[in-house]
Structures are given as structure tokens and as C-alpha cells.
Write a protein that holds these residues in place. Structure first.
Motif, PDB file in Angstrom:
ATOM      1  N   GLU A  87       0.800  -1.225   0.000  1.00 59.02           N
ATOM      2  CA  GLU A  87       0.000   0.000   0.000  1.00 59.02           C
ATOM      3  C   GLU A  87       0.833   1.277   0.000  1.00 59.02           C
ATOM      4  O   GLU A  87       0.358   2.321  -0.436  1.00 59.02           O
ATOM      5  N   ASP A  89      -2.985   1.540  -2.514  1.00 56.87           N
ATOM      6  CA  ASP A  89      -3.795   2.700  -2.160  1.00 56.87           C
ATOM      7  C   ASP A  89      -3.890   3.584  -3.395  1.00 56.87           C
ATOM      8  O   ASP A  89      -2.881   4.048  -3.914  1.00 56.87           O
ATOM      9  N   HIS A 118      -6.643  -0.258  -0.178  1.00 51.67           N
ATOM     10  CA  HIS A 118      -6.503   0.333   1.147  1.00 51.67           C
ATOM     11  C   HIS A 118      -7.566   1.407   1.381  1.00 51.67           C
ATOM     12  O   HIS A 118      -7.878   2.198   0.504  1.00 51.67           O
TER      13      HIS A 118
END
Length: 400
Positions: A270, A293, A320
């Protein structure tokens, strides 16, 4: 259609968040969001992105994406990547609105109508304040409404917490008890006593609920390789769905060695940025679950490429959350349209409290699943009340 203004919006109460709002000469707007290092990110947006993007057609996203990065910051979740990511999300939002379709239709449509969620057991103040480094001091434990102080609950009442999630239909939970046993020790070691204390919550939940709830362990990359291996070995008997970020992401060989040594899935990625970093992770066989993310990795376009690379390697992906409501909306659109994505992270302590104060709509959550509304673009706007707050700060670059 041309972009005539680029705004960054921040509020002091949630000081890690930065929103981007693009406005066109046709009156359409698009919103994006990113998280952490807001001063540097905002500087990149107004210093690099705005001079390039103002006056351009927002629908030419593939043309714009590399120019929005600049010369530096190509690897890692740098300020350049975060600024590009937030602006990229806003461009996709604009594209959906210009065509009158929800974001997922731009990806070829949904592969499922709803997706199971799991709860990251934070509290409403977790990571909302600027911090020099990620440590237990910014977890906000013991603050805010008791109902959603899930960090305090997993440390003191893990069985009660698991029961409350199951009552809401949520059948997955991620906790990080080991953070409080070593995050302030620079050598990254775990003691035998700390190891036993850390697994206690997993043991208690499994004893009470068996396999009715999926368990994940967040490790926040606080550990050296031997300690990470010890923690994962100790957790194995409780069959976690995955362990997350056991070691720092600066050495793919360490992750590869760790994943090769255990049948427990390692989920990581992430905090990476740029598709090259994810290719290196996948090629190294450094994980069994690729996590990214959308507001750190380069935006929606990059997120789709990462999912495709993972699918080609027969790996699942997960997006995420624990950032902000705009990212959750973008992630949900992506997740619903991604074949190898099987779950979506939420933090109920955010979703049911301050997320609702910042935007007009949220992706609907019901019976432990999430979906999107079907409205054009992301399906939400920044709340008009946001701009009435005393702690709001808006900076604007305008086409001259």
C-alpha cells in the motif's frame, strides 16, 4: 472542455487530508483526495500539476498522467505521486460526470454488485494528526465515542469487539496488537513475552467464534526479518487471512524470503508508488496478496494496471482505506470492477462518524457488504458545509 481552476482544500481537524477540486469551463467539477504530507503534496499540485493541467481537456487522462508527476518522485508514495494520484482521481470523476455514468462503467462494468468488507479496527482519531513518523502515539486510543474505539477494544476486549462486528454483519477484522510491544524500539525485535502477549487477542477470538470471523494482523513494517518470521509463525495456528506489511518495503528480497518460509499469506504494497515497484514486488514473489492505495500509488489508471499485473501472476488484490471518504468511493468502484479483488477495507470508526460530515454521499454499506450508488463519476461531492468551517483552507490556481 478545458480545466479553468485547480483547488486544494484542507481542514485543520483532519490535517493529513488534501482534497483536489478541478473546475472546467462547462461548469463541471471533479474531486480527488490523498493523505499524509499535505504541505508537500499541495506544493506539488500547485507548482507542477496546475501549470501543466490548466487549459487542458480533462478527458485526456492517459496524456496527462506522466506530466503530472514531474521529474522526481517516480518511485515510492512520494509527494509527487500523492499529488498526481489525487488529481488523477479528480480527472476520472470529471470523465464519469461528463458522460453521465458511474466510474465503474468506465472500467468495463462491475464483475459483482456488492463486495464483502472487513473492518480495520481503528478509532475515529487514528492518524488524523500530522506525525513525524508512524508510531503508537498517533493511534488516538481512548479518544472519541466508546462505540467506535476499536483500537482500545482489540487491546482490552477483543472478543466483545469481534461480536459487535458480527452483529453488524461484518465477518472480517484487522488488528495490530504487536505495535504496542515494539514500535518504539528501533531494533525491530520482539521478545518472547511480547510474542505471547500479541497473539492473545487472536487466541481469544478464535476460541469464542471459531471460523465465523476472518482475522488479519497488521504489522506496520515495524519489524526486522527474524522477528517478523517469529510473529508469523506464532500466528499461523489461528489461520489469519493474511499478515500485512511485516517488514519495510525497501527490500523485496526480504519479503520474498518471508513469504517463501510460510503458508500464511503476506499482504503488502500500500505504500508503494508507480507500477514499476509493484512489478518488482510481484516478480520477487514477495507476497500472496497485493495491496495498493489509489491515492498513493499513482491514481486510478495505475491502480488498474497493478490489478492486471497481479491477475496475470494469479494473485488477489485489495485496496486500502483508512484514509478519507473520496478514496473509499474510488476504491469501491475499482474493487467492484476488478475480478481478482475479493474484499474492501473500511474503518467503521471513520465511516459512521466523520466521513459522513465531509461528503454528500458514501458508498452504501449493508450486512457486511459495500457497493456504489450508480450516480455519475465517484457518486459524491464534498459537503457544502465543509466550506463553512472555520478551519477550512482553500488554495486555488486559475487559468489566466
Amino acid at each position: 472542455m478545458r480545466i479553468t481552476s485547480i483547488e486544494t482544500i484542507r481542514v485543520a481537524e483532519f490535517a493529513n487530508l488534501v482534497w483536489v477540486r478541478l473546475t472546467t469551463d462547462e461548469g463541471l467539477t471533479g474531486i480527488g483526495e490523498t493523505y499524509f504530507g499535505p504541505d508537500a503534496t499541495e506544493a506539488h499540485i500547485h507548482g507542477v500539476v496546475a501549470p501543466y493541467l490548466l487549459g487542458k481537456d480533462p478527458r485526456d487522462i492517459n496524456t496527462h498522467t506522466d506530466y503530472m508527476l514531474g521529474y522526481l518522485g517516480r518511485t515510492g508514495s512520494s509527494a509527487e505521486q500523492r499529488g498526481r494520484s489525487a488529481t488523477d482521481i479528480a480527472l476520472w470523476d470529471l470523465l464519469g460526470k461528463s458522460l453521465g455514468v458511474p466510474l465503474y462503467q468506465l472500467f468495463g462494468g462491475k464483475v459483482r454488485d456488492r463486495l464483502p468488507i472487513y473492518n480495520t479496527c481503528a478509532n475515529m482519531n487514528y492518524n488524523t494528526k500530522p506525525a513525524a513518523s508512524h508510531s503508537t502515539f498517533d493511534y488516538g486510543t481512548g479518544q472519541g465515542p466508546a462505540r467506535f474505539d476499536d483500537t482500545d477494544a482489540f487491546l482490552k476486549r477483543p472478543v466483545e469487539l469481534a461480536g459487535s462486528l458480527l452483529d453488524m454483519g461484518i465477518t472480517g477484522m484487522k488488528i495490530w496488537p504487536f505495535d504496542f510491544l515494539g514500535s518504539d524500539v528501533v531494533d525491530g525485535n520482539i521478545s518472547t513475552a511480547g510474542l505471547r502477549k500479541g497473539v492473545a487477542a487472536f487466541r481469544e477470538i478464535r476460541k469464542a467464534y471459531g471460523d465465523k470471523i476472518d482475522l488479519m494482523c497488521e504489522m506496520h513494517a515495524f519489524w526486522n526479518l527474524p522477528s517478523a518470521r517469529r510473529i508469523i509463525e506464532a500466528l499461523a495456528e489461528f489461520e489469519p487471512s493474511w499478515v500485512e506489511d511485516p517488514v519495510p518495503l525497501d527490500q523485496m528480497s526480504s519479503l520474498a524470503a518471508l513469504q517463501a518460509s510460510t503458508p500464511v499469506l503476506i499482504g503488502t504494497g500500500e505504500t508503494l508508488g508507480g507500477i514499476g515497484a509493484y512489478k518488482s514486488l510481484i516478480d520477487a514473489k514477495g507476497c500472496g496478496l497485493v495491496i495498493y492505495d489509489v491515492s498513493w500509488s499513482g491514481g486510478i489508471g495505475n491502480a488498474r494496471k497493478v490489478a492486471a499485473m497481479a491477475e496475470a501472476a494469479h494473485l488477489p488484490v485489495a485496496l486500502h482505506d483508512c484514509t478519507g471518504p473520496v478514496v473509499l468511493a474510488a476504491s469501491t468502484h475499482l474493487a467492484l470492477a476488478t475480478r481478482n479483488c475479493f474484499t474492501q477495507e473500511i474503518a467503521r470508526a471513520y465511516y459512521f462518524t466523520w466521513y459522513r460530515d465531509l461528503v454528500t454521499d458514501l458508498p452504501p454499506v449493508e450486512n457486511g457488504t459495500i457497493t456504489v450508488s450508480g450516480k455519475p463519476g465517484l457518486g459524491l461531492e464534498l459537503s457544502p458545509d465543509l466550506f463553512k468551517r472555520e478551519d477550512v483552507k482553500v488554495k486555488c490556481s486559475i487559468l489566466e
